[in-house]
Design an enzyme around this catalytic site. Structure first.
Site, PDB file in Angstrom:
ATOM      1  N   CYS A 134       0.928  -1.135   0.180  1.00 22.59           N
ATOM      2  CA  CYS A 134       0.027   0.118  -0.273  1.00 22.59           C
ATOM      3  C   CYS A 134       0.708   1.347  -0.074  1.00 22.59           C
ATOM      4  O   CYS A 134       1.525   1.496  -1.023  1.00 22.59           O
ATOM      5  CB  CYS A 134      -1.015   0.102   1.127  1.00 22.59           C
ATOM      6  SG  CYS A 134      -2.311   0.822   0.874  1.00 22.59           S
ATOM      7  N   HIS A 168      -3.674  -4.988   0.489  1.00 20.63           N
ATOM      8  CA  HIS A 168      -2.920  -5.693   1.637  1.00 20.63           C
ATOM      9  C   HIS A 168      -2.858  -7.257   1.726  1.00 20.63           C
ATOM     10  O   HIS A 168      -3.929  -7.901   2.192  1.00 20.63           O
ATOM     11  CB  HIS A 168      -3.674  -5.240   2.771  1.00 20.63           C
ATOM     12  CG  HIS A 168      -3.491  -3.890   3.258  1.00 20.63           C
ATOM     13  ND1 HIS A 168      -2.544  -3.258   3.902  1.00 20.63           N
ATOM     14  CD2 HIS A 168      -4.031  -2.544   2.868  1.00 20.63           C
ATOM     15  CE1 HIS A 168      -2.316  -1.900   4.067  1.00 20.63           C
ATOM     16  NE2 HIS A 168      -3.612  -1.587   3.329  1.00 20.63           N
ATOM     17  N   GLU A 183      -1.274  -9.426   3.254  1.00 21.57           N
ATOM     18  CA  GLU A 183      -1.110  -9.952   4.749  1.00 21.57           C
ATOM     19  C   GLU A 183      -2.509 -10.374   5.305  1.00 21.57           C
ATOM     20  O   GLU A 183      -2.318 -11.345   6.136  1.00 21.57           O
ATOM     21  CB  GLU A 183      -0.316  -8.748   5.506  1.00 21.57           C
ATOM     22  CG  GLU A 183      -1.106  -7.711   6.060  1.00 21.57           C
ATOM     23  CD  GLU A 183      -1.006  -6.576   5.215  1.00 21.57           C
ATOM     24  OE1 GLU A 183      -0.735  -6.682   3.838  1.00 21.57           O
ATOM     25  OE2 GLU A 183      -1.374  -5.382   5.511  1.00 21.57           O
TER      26      GLU A 183
HETATM   27  N1  GLN Z   1      -1.947   6.551   2.961  1.00 16.75           N
HETATM   28  C1  GLN Z   1      -2.010   5.678   1.746  1.00 16.75           C
HETATM   29  C2  GLN Z   1      -3.495   5.842   0.953  1.00 16.75           C
HETATM   30  O1  GLN Z   1      -4.422   6.438   1.834  1.00 16.75           O
HETATM   31  C3  GLN Z   1      -1.875   4.519   2.014  1.00 16.75           C
HETATM   32  C4  GLN Z   1      -2.898   3.566   2.949  1.00 16.75           C
HETATM   33  C5  GLN Z   1      -2.336   2.416   3.420  1.00 16.75           C
HETATM   34  O2  GLN Z   1      -1.165   2.218   3.447  1.00 16.75           O
HETATM   35  N2  GLN Z   1      -3.235   1.508   3.680  1.00 16.75           N
HETATM   36  O3  GLN Z   1      -3.724   5.644  -0.129  1.00 16.75           O
END
Ligand code: GLN
Length: 547
Positions: free
Chosen positions: A380, A519, A521
């Site tokens: 992310c 994600h 994970e």
């Molecule tokens: N802050 C970033 C976004 O909102 C990444 C979010 C995250 O890593 N879950 O896109």
């Protein structure tokens, strides 16, 4: 109709109620039953989505886009059953529903009270999907005696009365403190905690007692006598070196047998524990070790990256190695050379995160990994940082950055290669969001499909070109920079099905450098390690041979 098991806690918090619930779920599955696990949290936040990871640990996201408590992660990792929105509720959510109904006039002008209106709402939550499984395990957050928890305790008490006799069971988890001076385990706090439960009408059927020392028979008998349970229903829970031994340990302690006995299920089906024996064998008998750096922001509280740490452990199990994780605070080398902090690691992982703080350090970590050919997994925000690094240092977009940082600072400082997405497609629907929308609901959340490029590294890792992964973010890599970045060597190897949203990037001339917008994970399990984590650890083993 499912049989219900209510799991409550007493004496102190952090006893591992979530883990005990998850392990019991796994044991019931091993006996051939279907299960679902639920969490009822007494706090007043509507959901954990806006709670700080420093305070609450990670936010676990479900396929259907709910932001939930990290205990739901334990449930999924132990049972493999995908959690849903309807498996997590807080007092805040219950009250806001009741108040919405009141405003709509649904209660026809009646006086709204905790009993029955709030408790009925909780009971409705408990009942959802009760025809689908053999056992529903419902964990109540906090400890008995907490003011906020009272409506939940009252609701589960009523629920057991509403159902036929013998369809509900109460399991209470407590601590037996050890007094060094006298060399004794103390049962009194447990007695008090059970007394507290009984004063609100709940008599526990099973006591699970956490203890650092063996519990002598004498103390078990005493607990049974004073807490009004059978001696066989006092279950010992000792500290373990790995949480993944919990199902086997609870089985040895007799928990699943006690539960089936309490429900008068005789003869009880024999358990098939080979899955957990294999898992424990892999955890306890590794054939090597790799060192992975997690370069993040919330490094003081490891729970903030709970699922990532677990998924790395699973990746280690897939390769029969121990993964030694070290938490590196990205901020330390925001304006310094990261090499002294990152040399010696066999792989680098940059996890998700919010806000600008520490991002320059993460960008440096991505650059270090790219240049030194160290395996890199960006998750992310970790992917977004890798893209910014590529844009700045390879594609020549010197001021590349994320709109997130400009939004935060209120200044226009960056060329937004990562931008705020205001409209996207989910299944057959179009979703629209504005920057200033309600904090709780402005993100791309939950499961989305992605299409992987044939022949790419990720397609090989996954063994397919169609995947579905969970998201939780506001910002996206801007497709308009694709050509420029691909020319520089950063391949956009995974895209949303409509081809508009970059889901995965990888450096083609690097042994293992992958960034993912989602994600992975969240979907990894000890008995089914996520392919990205399994292959990342494999790459780490290879890089450890080069050091
Ligand atoms: N802050 C970033 C976004 O909102 C990444 C979010 C995250 O890593 N879950 O896109």
């Amino acid at each position: 109709m499912a049989r219900y098991i209510f799991i409550t806690g007493g004496v102190v918090s952090s006893l591992g109620k979530g883990l005990a619930s998850a392990a019991l779920g796994a044991l019931l599955q091993a006996r051939g039953y279907s299960v679902r696990l639920r969490k009822l949290d007494p706090y007043l936040n509507v959901d954990p989505g806006t709670m700080s990871p420093f305070e609450h640990g990670e936010v676990f996201v479900t396929d259907d886009g709910a932001e939930t408590d990290l205990d739901l992660g334990h449930y999924e990792r132990f049972t493999g059953v995908a959690a849903r929105k309807s498996d997590s509720v807080s007092s805040g959510r219950i009250y806001s529903t009741v108040l919405e109904k009141e405003r709509r006039g649904d209660y026809l002008g009646k006086t709204i009270q905790v009993i029955p209106h709030v408790t009925n709402e909780i009971k409705d939550f408990l009942s959802v999907g009760s025809n689908e499984v053999d056992f529903m395990l419902c964990e109540i957050g906090g400890t008995v005696g907490d003011i906020e928890g009272l409506p939940f305790f009252e609701a589960i008490r009523q629920y057991s009365q509403d159902r036929d006799r013998g369809q509900c069971l109460f399991m209470h988890l407590t601590l037996l403190p050890y007094i060094k001076a006298s060399g004794e385990l103390k049962t009194k706090p447990t007695q008090h905690s059970v007394k507290e439960l009984r004063s609100i009408g709940i008599a526990p059927d099973i006591l699970v007692c956490r203890s650092e020392h063996q519990i002598p028979q004498k103390e078990r008998d005493k607990l049974a006598l004073f807490c009004n349970v059978r001696p066989g229903d006092v279950i010992a829970a000792y500290d373990l070196n790995s949480i993944y031994e919990a199902p086997l340990a609870y089985h040895r302690a007799g928990l699943d047998q006690a539960v089936l006995d309490a429900f008068h299920i005789t003869p009880a089906p024999r358990p098939k524990l080979d899955r957990w024996e294999d898992v424990a064998d892999r955890v306890y008998n590794p054939e090597g070790e790799v060192k992975v750096a997690i370069v993040g922001k919330y490094t003081q509280l490891e729970d903030a990256y709970k699922s990532i740490a677990e998924a790395l452990t699973h990746g280690g199990m897939a390769n029969r190695v121990k993964v030694k994780i070290e938490w590196v605070d990205a901020e330390i080398f925001d304006s310094e050379d990261p090499a002294p902090y990152l040399e010696g690691f066999h792989a680098i992982l940059v996890p998700g995160g919010f806000g600008e703080r520490g991002t320059e350090g993460k960008i440096k970590a991505a650059q270090f990994a790219r240049e030194r050919k160290v395996p890199y997994l960006g998750i992310c925000l970790g992917m977004q940082m890798a893209v910014i690094e590529a844009a700045r240092n390879v594609a020549g977009i010197k001021t590349a950055g994320s709109e997130e940082f400009d939004h935060e600072s209120g200044k226009k400082r960056f060329e937004p290669v990562v931008y705020h997405l205001k409209e996207w497609v989910q299944g057959n629907y179009k979703v629209s969001r504005a920057v200033g929308d309600d904090k709780g609901g402005t993100m791309r959340l939950g499961a989305y499909d992605a299409v992987l490029q044939e022949g790419s590294k990720v397609a090989k890792v996954y063994g397919t070109t169609q995947i579905e992964e969970r998201h939780r973010h506001r910002y996206e890599v801007d497709i308009k920079y694709r050509e420029q970045l691909e020319k520089a060597g950063l391949c956009f190897s995974g895209m949303s099905p409509d081809g508009k949203l970059p889901e995965i990037v990888e450096w083609t001339d690097h042994p293992w450098f992958i960034g993912v917008q989602f994600h992975p994970e969240l979907k990894s399990k000890p008995f089914e390690p996520h392919p990205l984590f399994a292959d990342f650890v494999r790459a780490a083993i290879e890089s450890s041979r080069l050091v």
